[in-house]
Design a protein around this motif. Structure first.
Motif, PDB file in Angstrom:
ATOM      1  N   ASN A  13      66.100  47.048  80.034  1.00  0.00           N
ATOM      2  CA  ASN A  13      67.281  47.779  80.461  1.00  0.00           C
ATOM      3  C   ASN A  13      66.858  48.660  81.641  1.00  0.00           C
ATOM      4  N   THR A  14      67.114  48.185  82.842  1.00  0.00           N
ATOM      5  CA  THR A  14      66.643  48.910  84.029  1.00  0.00           C
ATOM      6  C   THR A  14      67.299  50.283  84.168  1.00  0.00           C
ATOM      7  N   ASP A  15      68.525  50.429  83.706  1.00  0.00           N
ATOM      8  CA  ASP A  15      69.172  51.748  83.759  1.00  0.00           C
ATOM      9  C   ASP A  15      68.458  52.736  82.847  1.00  0.00           C
ATOM     10  N   GLU A  16      68.067  52.274  81.665  1.00  0.00           N
ATOM     11  CA  GLU A  16      67.362  53.150  80.733  1.00  0.00           C
ATOM     12  C   GLU A  16      65.992  53.533  81.286  1.00  0.00           C
ATOM     13  N   ILE A  17      65.313  52.590  81.895  1.00  0.00           N
ATOM     14  CA  ILE A  17      64.010  52.878  82.499  1.00  0.00           C
ATOM     15  C   ILE A  17      64.166  53.913  83.602  1.00  0.00           C
ATOM     16  N   ALA A  18      65.159  53.752  84.447  1.00  0.00           N
ATOM     17  CA  ALA A  18      65.401  54.695  85.541  1.00  0.00           C
ATOM     18  C   ALA A  18      65.740  56.081  84.987  1.00  0.00           C
ATOM     19  N   GLN A  19      66.532  56.118  83.931  1.00  0.00           N
ATOM     20  CA  GLN A  19      66.900  57.396  83.321  1.00  0.00           C
ATOM     21  C   GLN A  19      65.660  58.086  82.738  1.00  0.00           C
ATOM     22  N   ARG A  20      64.810  57.347  82.067  1.00  0.00           N
ATOM     23  CA  ARG A  20      63.592  57.927  81.495  1.00  0.00           C
ATOM     24  C   ARG A  20      62.640  58.396  82.593  1.00  0.00           C
ATOM     25  N   ARG A  21      62.572  57.632  83.671  1.00  0.00           N
ATOM     26  CA  ARG A  21      61.723  58.016  84.801  1.00  0.00           C
ATOM     27  C   ARG A  21      62.197  59.335  85.404  1.00  0.00           C
ATOM     28  N   ARG A  22      63.522  59.481  85.559  1.00  0.00           N
ATOM     29  CA  ARG A  22      64.080  60.735  86.096  1.00  0.00           C
ATOM     30  C   ARG A  22      63.826  61.901  85.148  1.00  0.00           C
ATOM     31  N   HIS A  23      63.966  61.664  83.848  1.00  0.00           N
ATOM     32  CA  HIS A  23      63.737  62.717  82.857  1.00  0.00           C
ATOM     33  C   HIS A  23      62.282  63.180  82.892  1.00  0.00           C
ATOM     34  N   LEU A  24      61.366  62.252  82.923  1.00  0.00           N
ATOM     35  CA  LEU A  24      59.949  62.598  82.956  1.00  0.00           C
ATOM     36  C   LEU A  24      59.606  63.329  84.250  1.00  0.00           C
ATOM     37  N   GLY A  25      60.187  62.903  85.359  1.00  0.00           N
ATOM     38  CA  GLY A  25      59.974  63.585  86.632  1.00  0.00           C
ATOM     39  C   GLY A  25      60.501  65.012  86.598  1.00  0.00           C
ATOM     40  N   ALA A  26      61.664  65.201  85.984  1.00  0.00           N
ATOM     41  CA  ALA A  26      62.239  66.544  85.874  1.00  0.00           C
ATOM     42  C   ALA A  26      61.371  67.422  84.975  1.00  0.00           C
ATOM     43  N   LEU A  27      60.790  66.832  83.950  1.00  0.00           N
ATOM     44  CA  LEU A  27      59.889  67.567  83.073  1.00  0.00           C
ATOM     45  C   LEU A  27      58.643  68.014  83.828  1.00  0.00           C
ATOM     46  N   LEU A  28      58.102  67.121  84.638  1.00  0.00           N
ATOM     47  CA  LEU A  28      56.957  67.481  85.476  1.00  0.00           C
ATOM     48  C   LEU A  28      57.319  68.637  86.401  1.00  0.00           C
ATOM     49  N   ALA A  29      58.460  68.544  87.066  1.00  0.00           N
ATOM     50  CA  ALA A  29      58.889  69.598  87.991  1.00  0.00           C
ATOM     51  C   ALA A  29      59.054  70.929  87.261  1.00  0.00           C
ATOM     52  N   ALA A  30      59.620  70.898  86.073  1.00  0.00           N
ATOM     53  CA  ALA A  30      59.817  72.137  85.307  1.00  0.00           C
ATOM     54  C   ALA A  30      58.483  72.778  84.946  1.00  0.00           C
ATOM     55  N   HIS A  31      57.534  71.976  84.490  1.00  0.00           N
ATOM     56  CA  HIS A  31      56.209  72.516  84.147  1.00  0.00           C
ATOM     57  C   HIS A  31      55.501  73.047  85.397  1.00  0.00           C
ATOM     58  N   ARG A  32      55.626  72.316  86.480  1.00  0.00           N
ATOM     59  CA  ARG A  32      54.980  72.742  87.735  1.00  0.00           C
ATOM     60  C   ARG A  32      55.538  74.083  88.185  1.00  0.00           C
ATOM     61  N   LYS A  33      56.852  74.199  88.193  1.00  0.00           N
ATOM     62  CA  LYS A  33      57.495  75.438  88.637  1.00  0.00           C
ATOM     63  C   LYS A  33      57.187  76.596  87.695  1.00  0.00           C
ATOM     64  N   ALA A  34      57.115  76.318  86.403  1.00  0.00           N
ATOM     65  CA  ALA A  34      56.796  77.368  85.435  1.00  0.00           C
ATOM     66  C   ALA A  34      55.397  77.939  85.678  1.00  0.00           C
ATOM     67  N   ARG A  35      54.519  77.136  86.218  1.00  0.00           N
ATOM     68  CA  ARG A  35      53.159  77.588  86.544  1.00  0.00           C
ATOM     69  C   ARG A  35      53.079  78.191  87.938  1.00  0.00           C
ATOM     70  N   GLY A  36      54.208  78.192  88.653  1.00  0.00           N
ATOM     71  CA  GLY A  36      54.229  78.753  90.003  1.00  0.00           C
ATOM     72  C   GLY A  36      53.514  77.888  91.020  1.00  0.00           C
ATOM     73  N   LEU A  37      53.485  76.581  90.777  1.00  0.00           N
ATOM     74  CA  LEU A  37      52.784  75.662  91.670  1.00  0.00           C
ATOM     75  C   LEU A  37      53.752  74.915  92.576  1.00  0.00           C
ATOM     76  N   ALA A  38      53.309  74.664  93.786  1.00  0.00           N
ATOM     77  CA  ALA A  38      54.057  73.813  94.716  1.00  0.00           C
ATOM     78  C   ALA A  38      53.619  72.367  94.496  1.00  0.00           C
ATOM     79  N   GLN A  39      54.424  71.435  94.958  1.00  0.00           N
ATOM     80  CA  GLN A  39      54.039  70.022  94.868  1.00  0.00           C
ATOM     81  C   GLN A  39      52.696  69.786  95.556  1.00  0.00           C
ATOM     82  N   SER A  40      52.465  70.471  96.652  1.00  0.00           N
ATOM     83  CA  SER A  40      51.202  70.304  97.371  1.00  0.00           C
ATOM     84  C   SER A  40      50.020  70.806  96.549  1.00  0.00           C
ATOM     85  N   ASP A  41      50.227  71.830  95.721  1.00  0.00           N
ATOM     86  CA  ASP A  41      49.163  72.316  94.839  1.00  0.00           C
ATOM     87  C   ASP A  41      48.784  71.249  93.815  1.00  0.00           C
ATOM     88  N   VAL A  42      49.801  70.643  93.227  1.00  0.00           N
ATOM     89  CA  VAL A  42      49.569  69.589  92.238  1.00  0.00           C
ATOM     90  C   VAL A  42      48.889  68.395  92.903  1.00  0.00           C
TER      91      VAL A  42
END
Length: 82
Positions: A13-42
Motif C-alpha cells: 500500500n504505497t499510500d500507507e508507506i508514504a504516510q508512515r514515512r511522513r510520520h517518522l520524518g515528523a518525529l525526527l524533526a520534533a526530536h531534533r527541534k526539542a534538542r535545539g538542533l538544526a538540520q545541519s547539526d544533525v
C-alpha cells in the motif's frame, strides 16, 4: 513465493508507506527541534547531507539505510523512538 514480481506489488500500500514515512520524518524533526538542533547539526553529527535530513523529515525520501536511523536517534536523544 509469488508467481511474478508484479504480484508482490499487490500487497504494498504505497499510500500507507508514504504516510508512515511522513510520520517518522515528523518525529525526527520534533526530536531534533526539542534538542535545539538544526538540520545541519544533525547532518554534521551523522555524516549525512543536510538535504538528506530535510528530505527525510518531510517524508520525501527513503532513508539511505538503517545506519541513518541509529545515528539520528543517538544524536537527537530519541531513546530508540526512531
Amino acid at each position: 513465493m509469488f508467481g511474478d514480481a508484479g504480484s508482490i506489488l499487490d500487497f504494498v500500500n504505497t499510500d500507507e508507506i508514504a504516510q508512515r514515512r511522513r510520520h517518522l520524518g515528523a518525529l525526527l524533526a520534533a526530536h531534533r527541534k526539542a534538542r535545539g538542533l538544526a538540520q545541519s547539526d544533525v547532518a554534521r553529527a551523522t555524516t549525512f547531507a543536510r538535504s538528506t535530513v530535510a528530505h527525510i523529515e518531510r517524508g520525501d525520501r527513503r532513508p539511505p539505510d538503517e545506519r541513518f536511523w541509529r545515528r539520528v536517534d543517538h544524536v537527537v536523544h530519541a531513546g530508540g523512538a526512531l
